[in-house]
Design a protein around this motif. Structure first.
Motif, PDB file in Angstrom:
ATOM      1  N   PRO A   1       3.655 -23.234   7.846  1.00  0.00           N
ATOM      2  CA  PRO A   1       2.657 -22.618   6.957  1.00  0.00           C
ATOM      3  C   PRO A   1       1.552 -21.924   7.745  1.00  0.00           C
ATOM      4  O   PRO A   1       1.286 -22.214   8.910  1.00  0.00           O
ATOM      5  N   ILE A   2       0.909 -20.996   7.085  1.00  0.00           N
ATOM      6  CA  ILE A   2      -0.204 -20.274   7.699  1.00  0.00           C
ATOM      7  C   ILE A   2      -1.382 -21.230   7.880  1.00  0.00           C
ATOM      8  O   ILE A   2      -1.767 -21.950   6.956  1.00  0.00           O
ATOM      9  N   GLY A   3      -1.936 -21.222   9.057  1.00  0.00           N
ATOM     10  CA  GLY A   3      -3.061 -22.091   9.372  1.00  0.00           C
ATOM     11  C   GLY A   3      -2.675 -23.330  10.127  1.00  0.00           C
ATOM     12  O   GLY A   3      -3.554 -24.059  10.607  1.00  0.00           O
ATOM     13  N   ALA A   4      -1.373 -23.605  10.255  1.00  0.00           N
ATOM     14  CA  ALA A   4      -0.929 -24.800  10.994  1.00  0.00           C
ATOM     15  C   ALA A   4      -1.091 -24.567  12.492  1.00  0.00           C
ATOM     16  O   ALA A   4      -0.947 -23.447  12.987  1.00  0.00           O
ATOM     17  N   SER A   5      -1.390 -25.619  13.201  1.00  0.00           N
ATOM     18  CA  SER A   5      -1.540 -25.521  14.654  1.00  0.00           C
ATOM     19  C   SER A   5      -0.168 -25.366  15.304  1.00  0.00           C
ATOM     20  O   SER A   5       0.818 -25.945  14.841  1.00  0.00           O
TER      21      SER A   5
ATOM     22  N   LEU B   1     -12.490 -12.368  -3.320  1.00  0.00           N
ATOM     23  CA  LEU B   1     -12.147 -11.267  -2.431  1.00  0.00           C
ATOM     24  C   LEU B   1     -11.452 -11.769  -1.170  1.00  0.00           C
ATOM     25  O   LEU B   1     -10.447 -11.197  -0.726  1.00  0.00           O
ATOM     26  N   TYR B   2     -11.981 -12.866  -0.590  1.00  0.00           N
ATOM     27  CA  TYR B   2     -11.348 -13.449   0.588  1.00  0.00           C
ATOM     28  C   TYR B   2      -9.938 -13.935   0.263  1.00  0.00           C
ATOM     29  O   TYR B   2      -9.014 -13.810   1.079  1.00  0.00           O
ATOM     30  N   ALA B   3      -9.767 -14.522  -0.916  1.00  0.00           N
ATOM     31  CA  ALA B   3      -8.447 -15.032  -1.301  1.00  0.00           C
ATOM     32  C   ALA B   3      -7.445 -13.885  -1.423  1.00  0.00           C
ATOM     33  O   ALA B   3      -6.290 -14.010  -0.999  1.00  0.00           O
TER      34      ALA B   3
ATOM     35  N   ALA C   1     -12.548 -17.505   6.053  1.00  0.00           N
ATOM     36  CA  ALA C   1     -12.906 -16.093   6.024  1.00  0.00           C
ATOM     37  C   ALA C   1     -12.139 -15.338   7.101  1.00  0.00           C
ATOM     38  O   ALA C   1     -12.076 -15.790   8.260  1.00  0.00           O
ATOM     39  N   PRO C   2     -11.536 -14.187   6.788  1.00  0.00           N
ATOM     40  CA  PRO C   2     -10.771 -13.443   7.808  1.00  0.00           C
ATOM     41  C   PRO C   2     -11.620 -12.971   8.977  1.00  0.00           C
ATOM     42  O   PRO C   2     -11.110 -12.829  10.088  1.00  0.00           O
ATOM     43  N   ALA C   3     -12.925 -12.708   8.737  1.00  0.00           N
ATOM     44  CA  ALA C   3     -13.775 -12.189   9.805  1.00  0.00           C
ATOM     45  C   ALA C   3     -14.377 -13.274  10.683  1.00  0.00           C
ATOM     46  O   ALA C   3     -15.107 -12.973  11.618  1.00  0.00           O
ATOM     47  N   SER C   4     -14.092 -14.540  10.393  1.00  0.00           N
ATOM     48  CA  SER C   4     -14.639 -15.634  11.193  1.00  0.00           C
ATOM     49  C   SER C   4     -13.775 -15.857  12.433  1.00  0.00           C
ATOM     50  O   SER C   4     -12.679 -15.316  12.570  1.00  0.00           O
ATOM     51  N   TYR C   5     -14.269 -16.705  13.342  1.00  0.00           N
ATOM     52  CA  TYR C   5     -13.497 -17.011  14.541  1.00  0.00           C
ATOM     53  C   TYR C   5     -12.202 -17.736  14.192  1.00  0.00           C
ATOM     54  O   TYR C   5     -11.153 -17.494  14.799  1.00  0.00           O
ATOM     55  N   ALA C   6     -12.280 -18.636  13.222  1.00  0.00           N
ATOM     56  CA  ALA C   6     -11.070 -19.335  12.790  1.00  0.00           C
ATOM     57  C   ALA C   6     -10.072 -18.368  12.153  1.00  0.00           C
ATOM     58  O   ALA C   6      -8.856 -18.482  12.357  1.00  0.00           O
ATOM     59  N   GLY C   7     -10.584 -17.389  11.397  1.00  0.00           N
ATOM     60  CA  GLY C   7      -9.700 -16.389  10.804  1.00  0.00           C
ATOM     61  C   GLY C   7      -9.032 -15.517  11.843  1.00  0.00           C
ATOM     62  O   GLY C   7      -7.844 -15.188  11.733  1.00  0.00           O
ATOM     63  N   LEU C   8      -9.775 -15.132  12.873  1.00  0.00           N
ATOM     64  CA  LEU C   8      -9.179 -14.336  13.949  1.00  0.00           C
ATOM     65  C   LEU C   8      -8.124 -15.136  14.710  1.00  0.00           C
ATOM     66  O   LEU C   8      -7.106 -14.582  15.137  1.00  0.00           O
ATOM     67  N   LEU C   9      -8.373 -16.439  14.878  1.00  0.00           N
ATOM     68  CA  LEU C   9      -7.384 -17.275  15.543  1.00  0.00           C
ATOM     69  C   LEU C   9      -6.097 -17.356  14.726  1.00  0.00           C
ATOM     70  O   LEU C   9      -4.990 -17.266  15.280  1.00  0.00           O
ATOM     71  N   ILE C  10      -6.229 -17.511  13.409  1.00  0.00           N
ATOM     72  CA  ILE C  10      -5.045 -17.547  12.550  1.00  0.00           C
ATOM     73  C   ILE C  10      -4.315 -16.209  12.595  1.00  0.00           C
ATOM     74  O   ILE C  10      -3.069 -16.163  12.637  1.00  0.00           O
ATOM     75  N   ALA C  11      -5.066 -15.112  12.625  1.00  0.00           N
ATOM     76  CA  ALA C  11      -4.437 -13.788  12.700  1.00  0.00           C
ATOM     77  C   ALA C  11      -3.634 -13.640  13.986  1.00  0.00           C
ATOM     78  O   ALA C  11      -2.501 -13.138  13.974  1.00  0.00           O
ATOM     79  N   ALA C  12      -4.195 -14.074  15.103  1.00  0.00           N
ATOM     80  CA  ALA C  12      -3.469 -13.995  16.376  1.00  0.00           C
ATOM     81  C   ALA C  12      -2.227 -14.881  16.349  1.00  0.00           C
ATOM     82  O   ALA C  12      -1.166 -14.500  16.874  1.00  0.00           O
ATOM     83  N   GLN C  13      -2.342 -16.054  15.721  1.00  0.00           N
ATOM     84  CA  GLN C  13      -1.184 -16.938  15.618  1.00  0.00           C
ATOM     85  C   GLN C  13      -0.059 -16.297  14.816  1.00  0.00           C
ATOM     86  O   GLN C  13       1.112 -16.379  15.193  1.00  0.00           O
TER      87      GLN C  13
END
Length: 261
Positions: A159-163, A9-11, A65-77
């Protein structure tokens, strides 16, 4: 019985959500589709359609996970990246409107302004004219498709997730610094002619003071400006196409800079 795991589901969610955020950021600020007069539902629909086309060729997504803090950071990026790419192309249209402001003042049309729903402010009529010409040329040369191609290539360069690195924002600031230069170059032929006429009228006012320059100068500058517009605007297509090409290259430079390459 069909069973779904949480990882699957997350994927599925991340496979569409994060590309949608980047695409939505571009659509929000991109020329034509990002105008304020375009309904929000249409912008969302266009973003979803573009995402469905681009998502299968993007590649694997980070297992976050999209609902995690890391997921929110990627979304903002992703939103920031899309907005930076869309703003990069929007600057070209802003430069053409600035050229209209430069030309309208010596022509005597600075007072000829009306409310522009695209910008939410009073805009000079020449600025709106040049903006419409730029939009029509942008569509005629398939500039919107090339802009979407640049967006799709940004997923390869960044790519998505890159700093994100500060070099990309520096490239965006450097490109935005060309705004005044582009506007002046576009308005330069008319400015030279109109300023020469204004200088001649100023000399005439000093030599023949009984002549009312204000009564004679306005028709002369206005008619000359309209004649120059009829000559310059049809021949500005090559210059605008070079600006479009420079905008596509700036999009790639911003993506590479954000990646740190």
């Amino acid at each position: 019985m069909i069973e779904f795991q949480l990882e699957q589901l997350y994927a599925w969610i991340t496979g569409l959500l994060w590309p949608l955020l980047r695409v939505g950021g571009l659509v929000a600020l991109a020329p034509i589709v990002g105008e304020a007069v375009v309904p929000v539902r249409l912008k969302v629909g266009v973003s979803i359609i573009i995402t469905l086309v681009i998502a299968p060729v993007i590649g694997p997504m980070p297992a976050i996970a999209p609902a995690s803090y890391a997921g929110l950071l990627i979304a903002a990026q992703q939103v920031l990246i899309g907005m930076a790419l869309g703003f990069c192309m929007r600057l070209i249209f802003t430069a053409t409107m600035m050229a209209g402001e430069f030309v309208g003042l010596p022509m005597g049309l600075a007072f000829a302004s009306f409310f522009d729903p695209a910008t939410g402010a009073n805009t000079a009529v020449l600025s709106r004219l040049l903006n419409l010409v730029t939009m029509l040329l942008f569509l005629a040369v398939n500039g919107h498709l090339l802009m979407l191609d640049g967006l799709a290539r940004s997923f390869e360069l960044l790519p998505i997730g890159a700093s994100l690195h500060a070099d990309g924002w520096a490239a965006l600031m450097h490109w935005s610094g060309q705004l005044w230069i582009i506007g002046l170059l576009l308005a330069l032929p008319l400015l030279v002619v109109l300023q020469t006429i204004n200088l001649s009228l100023g000399i005439l006012n000093r030599t023949a003071q009984q002549l009312s320059v204000f009564a004679v100068g306005f028709p002369i500058t206005l008619s000359t400006g309209l004649i120059m517009l009829a000559i310059v605007v049809p021949r500005s297509s090559e210059f605008l196409m070079q600006l479009f090409e420079a905008g596509y290259q700036a999009m790639a430079q911003i993506a590479r800079g954000l990646m740190g390459t």
